[in-house]
Design a protein around this motif. Structure first.
Motif, short mmCIF file in Angstrom:
data_model
loop_
_atom_site.label_atom_id
_atom_site.label_comp_id
_atom_site.label_asym_id
_atom_site.label_seq_id
_atom_site.Cartn_x
_atom_site.Cartn_y
_atom_site.Cartn_z
N ARG A 141 -2.35 -4.73 -4.85
CA ARG A 141 -3.71 -4.24 -4.99
C ARG A 141 -3.71 -2.74 -4.77
O ARG A 141 -3.34 -2.28 -3.68
CB ARG A 141 -4.68 -4.91 -4.04
CG ARG A 141 -6.12 -4.53 -4.34
CD ARG A 141 -7.14 -5.23 -3.46
NE ARG A 141 -7.22 -4.66 -2.12
CZ ARG A 141 -8.23 -4.86 -1.28
NH1 ARG A 141 -9.26 -5.61 -1.67
NH2 ARG A 141 -8.23 -4.33 -0.08
N GLN A 166 -6.68 -5.01 -8.77
CA GLN A 166 -5.90 -6.16 -8.35
C GLN A 166 -4.93 -6.51 -9.47
O GLN A 166 -5.34 -6.71 -10.61
CB GLN A 166 -6.80 -7.36 -8.05
CG GLN A 166 -6.05 -8.59 -7.59
CD GLN A 166 -5.40 -8.41 -6.23
OE1 GLN A 166 -6.03 -7.95 -5.29
NE2 GLN A 166 -4.12 -8.77 -6.14
N ASP A 218 5.15 -10.77 -8.83
CA ASP A 218 4.45 -10.44 -7.58
C ASP A 218 3.07 -9.86 -7.88
O ASP A 218 2.70 -9.59 -9.02
CB ASP A 218 5.26 -9.43 -6.77
CG ASP A 218 6.44 -10.06 -6.07
OD1 ASP A 218 7.28 -9.30 -5.52
OD2 ASP A 218 6.54 -11.30 -6.08
N SER A 219 2.33 -9.62 -6.79
CA SER A 219 0.99 -9.04 -6.88
C SER A 219 0.91 -7.77 -6.05
O SER A 219 1.66 -7.60 -5.08
CB SER A 219 -0.06 -10.04 -6.37
OG SER A 219 -0.07 -11.21 -7.16
N THR A 228 -7.30 -6.64 -12.63
CA THR A 228 -8.76 -6.72 -12.51
C THR A 228 -9.29 -5.56 -11.71
O THR A 228 -8.85 -5.32 -10.58
CB THR A 228 -9.17 -8.03 -11.84
OG1 THR A 228 -8.62 -9.15 -12.56
CG2 THR A 228 -10.70 -8.15 -11.81
N ARG A 261 -4.59 -10.43 -15.92
CA ARG A 261 -3.65 -10.12 -14.84
C ARG A 261 -4.10 -8.97 -13.95
O ARG A 261 -3.83 -8.99 -12.75
CB ARG A 261 -2.27 -9.76 -15.42
CG ARG A 261 -1.62 -10.84 -16.25
CD ARG A 261 -0.19 -10.43 -16.65
NE ARG A 261 -0.18 -9.16 -17.34
CZ ARG A 261 0.41 -8.06 -16.87
NH1 ARG A 261 1.01 -8.07 -15.70
NH2 ARG A 261 0.39 -6.93 -17.58
N THR A 268 -1.80 -8.95 -10.68
CA THR A 268 -1.08 -10.21 -10.45
C THR A 268 -0.08 -10.43 -11.59
O THR A 268 -0.17 -9.79 -12.64
CB THR A 268 -2.04 -11.39 -10.37
OG1 THR A 268 -2.74 -11.51 -11.62
CG2 THR A 268 -3.06 -11.20 -9.26
N SER A 269 0.85 -11.33 -11.36
CA SER A 269 1.87 -11.67 -12.36
C SER A 269 2.47 -10.41 -12.98
O SER A 269 2.56 -10.28 -14.20
CB SER A 269 1.26 -12.55 -13.45
OG SER A 269 0.72 -13.73 -12.90
N LEU A 270 2.87 -9.50 -12.12
CA LEU A 270 3.37 -8.21 -12.59
C LEU A 270 4.64 -8.37 -13.42
O LEU A 270 5.47 -9.25 -13.16
CB LEU A 270 3.60 -7.28 -11.42
CG LEU A 270 2.32 -6.65 -10.85
CD1 LEU A 270 2.54 -6.10 -9.46
CD2 LEU A 270 1.82 -5.57 -11.79
#
Length: 124
Positions: free
Chosen positions: A19, A82, A16-17, A69, A67, A84-86
């Motif tokens: 922020r 941010q 999951d992602s 940022t 992953r 991603t691809s946790l």
């Protein structure tokens, strides 16, 4: 004096992602370099990413590259992470930090101001 408040953490599944946001108040916020750190249970706090005062220069730890940022919006006095691809190994309390210089730092002791942290938990 700069006050920092993180938000956006939570419980997510692997892949999951999320922020994270860090809202800054007080001081001359746009002149501060900012960083995101994290501390997992039983481990020391480590740098995740850092950004200079105008966003022109960033640093990402090896574990974060590709992953996680970092970015900032000085008009909103906010810094973002941010994610991603946790992965489960990203589970930690994430802290926002500010240092009273325009230039990036990568060490805990280089930052004067810290938020209280936001928990990120990634389940497998």
């Amino acid at each position: 004096q700069v006050q920092l408040e993180e938000s956006g953490g939570g419980l997510v599944q692997a892949g999951d992602s999320l922020r994270l946001s860090c809202a800054a108040s007080g001081g001359t916020r746009s002149r501060y370099a900012m960083g995101w750190f994290r501390q997992a249970p039983g481990k020391e706090r480590e740098i995740v990413a850092a950004i200079n005062w105008n966003g022109g220069t960033t640093y990402h730890a090896e574990s974060a590259k590709g992953r996680l940022t970092i970015s900032r919006d000085n008009a909103k006095n906010t810094v973002y992470l941010q994610m991603t691809s946790l992965k489960p190994e990203d589970t930690a309390v994430y802290y926002c930090a500010a240092r009273g210089t325009r230039f990036i730092g990568t060490m805990n002791e280089e930052y004067e101001y810290w938020g209280r942290g936001t928990q990120v938990t990634v389940s497998s």
